[in-house]
Write a protein that holds these residues in place. Structure first.
Motif, short mmCIF file in Angstrom:
data_model
loop_
_atom_site.label_atom_id
_atom_site.label_comp_id
_atom_site.label_asym_id
_atom_site.label_seq_id
_atom_site.Cartn_x
_atom_site.Cartn_y
_atom_site.Cartn_z
N ALA A 21 43.85 40.05 52.08
CA ALA A 21 44.97 39.45 51.33
C ALA A 21 44.45 38.39 50.37
CB ALA A 21 45.98 38.84 52.31
N ARG A 22 43.47 37.66 50.82
CA ARG A 22 42.85 36.62 49.97
C ARG A 22 42.19 37.27 48.74
NH1 ARG A 22 41.65 32.62 47.07
NH2 ARG A 22 39.53 31.88 47.02
N GLY A 24 43.13 39.96 47.33
CA GLY A 24 44.24 40.30 46.44
C GLY A 24 44.67 39.10 45.61
N GLU A 25 44.74 37.94 46.28
CA GLU A 25 45.10 36.71 45.55
C GLU A 25 44.07 36.37 44.48
OE1 GLU A 25 46.92 34.47 49.46
OE2 GLU A 25 45.28 33.52 48.36
N ILE A 26 42.81 36.58 44.82
CA ILE A 26 41.74 36.27 43.85
C ILE A 26 41.90 37.14 42.61
CG2 ILE A 26 39.25 36.48 43.43
CD1 ILE A 26 38.84 35.75 46.43
N ASP A 28 44.59 38.59 41.48
CA ASP A 28 45.80 38.19 40.77
C ASP A 28 45.56 36.91 39.97
OD1 ASP A 28 48.27 39.46 40.63
OD2 ASP A 28 49.25 37.85 41.77
N THR A 29 44.90 35.95 40.61
CA THR A 29 44.67 34.66 39.96
C THR A 29 43.71 34.80 38.79
OG1 THR A 29 44.95 33.67 42.13
CG2 THR A 29 44.05 32.25 40.43
N THR A 79 55.38 36.29 36.92
CA THR A 79 54.93 36.63 38.28
C THR A 79 53.85 35.65 38.74
OG1 THR A 79 53.39 38.23 37.30
CG2 THR A 79 55.50 39.08 38.14
N GLY A 80 53.15 35.06 37.80
CA GLY A 80 52.14 34.05 38.15
C GLY A 80 52.73 32.67 38.35
N ARG A 81 54.09 32.58 38.26
CA ARG A 81 54.80 31.30 38.50
C ARG A 81 54.41 30.22 37.49
NH1 ARG A 81 55.85 35.07 41.69
NH2 ARG A 81 56.72 34.77 43.78
#
Ligand SMILES: C[S@@+](CC[C@H](N)C(=O)[O-])C[C@H]1O[C@@H](n2cnc3c(N)ncnc32)[C@H](O)[C@@H]1O
Length: 369
Positions: A21-22, A24-26, A28-29, A79-81
């Motif tokens: 999951a981390r 995935g976050e990487i 995305d970021t 989506t990236g807030r």
């Protein structure tokens, strides 16, 4: 998310899934960072800070950009807030609290400037692959727009606070500059810091040297445009710098660690100072010990810049490739070895990624390179 991995006593499935999951976050970021760079370069972030909640059509029209691309970019920002989307009105808004760290007028500094480095890493990936395969280095010219990005970076960390915060780090320095001294900026890039000092201290004489002829051409044109006659810039490879006791103050802003031989350069800079002369050095403020950098601000970004840019440009000059994160301990030891005394180290709130050293030339000793 489930993993098709054979269970073994030592394999912690929860940990593996949390890490996936981390990752995935990487991903995305990282994508958001590249898009922030685009938002900075297109001026969309600055524009949105000025606009009320607006549709993609209005934003694109005001920016004079193609709406379809702007809408897709806005989707990433939503989506990236980064921006807030109102589906009922189809409007997008950049809150002032977000604009504070993402725009040229932002009160917390413009972090979108650094997003450009992330985009640059992708742009030069093929060349970086070749470096991994062959061990070869790179030249500054291999990095498109590097001097422009660097100038935007140092406009925030160096130029803006220069006269009020940085020069006073050395006691009595502003007074000496006012009276008239000789100053060198080693690795001056586009020369903005020197131009700011030359404007503020008309009785002092300022020299800027840099390897990059495009950067020096830019600095020279800026000096001409401002009509300053107390500043000059020249293309100079500092590897062979050999001026003796010519300056009262030498500065270098983020310009030592990627040289061919930083230790040798520091010796040469010390030699170029008159007795009692001062050296003001900004460089990356991480530790020389990897394990101490885990919580250093933007450590991964800095190591990545090192991998893609600072290490290969040092190797490209025939150096060892000390790297961006050479560490304040290494810098401090090298300053002492070069012949500097009374070395003081400063951490400044506006510039958490860097460390600032103020040093004085020690009693004369033969430190010819
Ligand atoms: C990270 S940039 C900093 C530029 C500028 N001081 C600033 O803050 O915007 C490092 C600078 O060092 C210059 N440089 C690197 N190796 C050099 C060398 N051997 N001689 C002269 N300049 C060099 C580069 O061209 C580049 O402009």
């Amino acid at each position: 998310m489930s993993l098709a991995v054979a269970e073994t006593p030592s394999f912690d499935t929860d940990r593996a899934e949390a890490f996936a999951a981390r990752v995935g976050e990487i991903l995305d970021t990282g994508a958001i960072a590249v898009m922030l760079s685009l938002g900075h370069r297109t001026g969309l972030l600055d524009l949105m800070a000025q606009l009320p909640p607006s549709t993609s059509e209005r934003i694109a029209k005001e920016a004079a950009l193609a709406e379809r691309y702007v809408r897709e970019w806005l989707a990433v920002m939503t989506t990236g807030r980064v921006v807030i989307y109102d589906p009922a009105r189809r409007t997008y808004r950049l809150p002032p609290e977000h604009a504070a760290s993402l725009t040229r007028a932002g009160t917390l500094g413009n972090l979108a400037v650094y997003a450009q480095y992330v985009a640059l890493m992708g742009q030069v990936q093929e060349r970086t692959l070749a470096c991994f395969e062959t061990g070869e280095g790179r030249r500054y010219e291999d990095f498109p727009d590097f001097h422009q990005m660097m100038a935007e970076d140092s406009a925030q960390t160096v130029v803006a606070p220069l006269c009020e915060t940085l020069l006073p780090l050395a006691e009595g320095l502003p007074k000496r500059l006012g009276a008239g001294i000789a100053v060198l900026d080693a690795g001056c890039g586009r020369g903005q810091a020197l131009l700011a000092m030359a404007r503020r201290y008309p009785r002092s004489r300022f020299t800027g040297y840099d390897l990059g002829d495009d950067a020096i051409a830019h600095a020279t044109a800026a000096a001409r445009d401002t009509g300053l006659d107390n500043v000059r810039f020249a293309v100079r490879d500092l590897t062979h710098f050999d001026e003796v006791e010519r300056y009262d103050l030498i500065t270098s802003f983020d310009a030592v660690h990627d040289q061919r031989d930083p230790q040798d350069l520091l010796r040469r800079l010390c030699r170029a100072l008159r007795p009692g002369g001062l050296y003001l050095m900004q460089d990356i403020g991480g530790s020389a010990h990897l394990e101490k950098n885990l919580d250093f601000p933007m450590a991964s970004l800095l190591y990545a810049i090192s991998c893609v840019h600072c290490t290969p440009v040092s190797i490209g000059q025939g150096g060892a490739g000390l790297g961006t994160m050479w560490g304040w301990e290494t810098a401090e030891a090298m300053l002492a070895e070069a012949g500097f005394v009374e070395v003081t180290r400063h951490r400044l709130a506006h510039d958490p990624m860097n460390v600032w050293f103020v040093s004085r030339k020690g009693p004369s000793r033969d430190r010819a390179a």
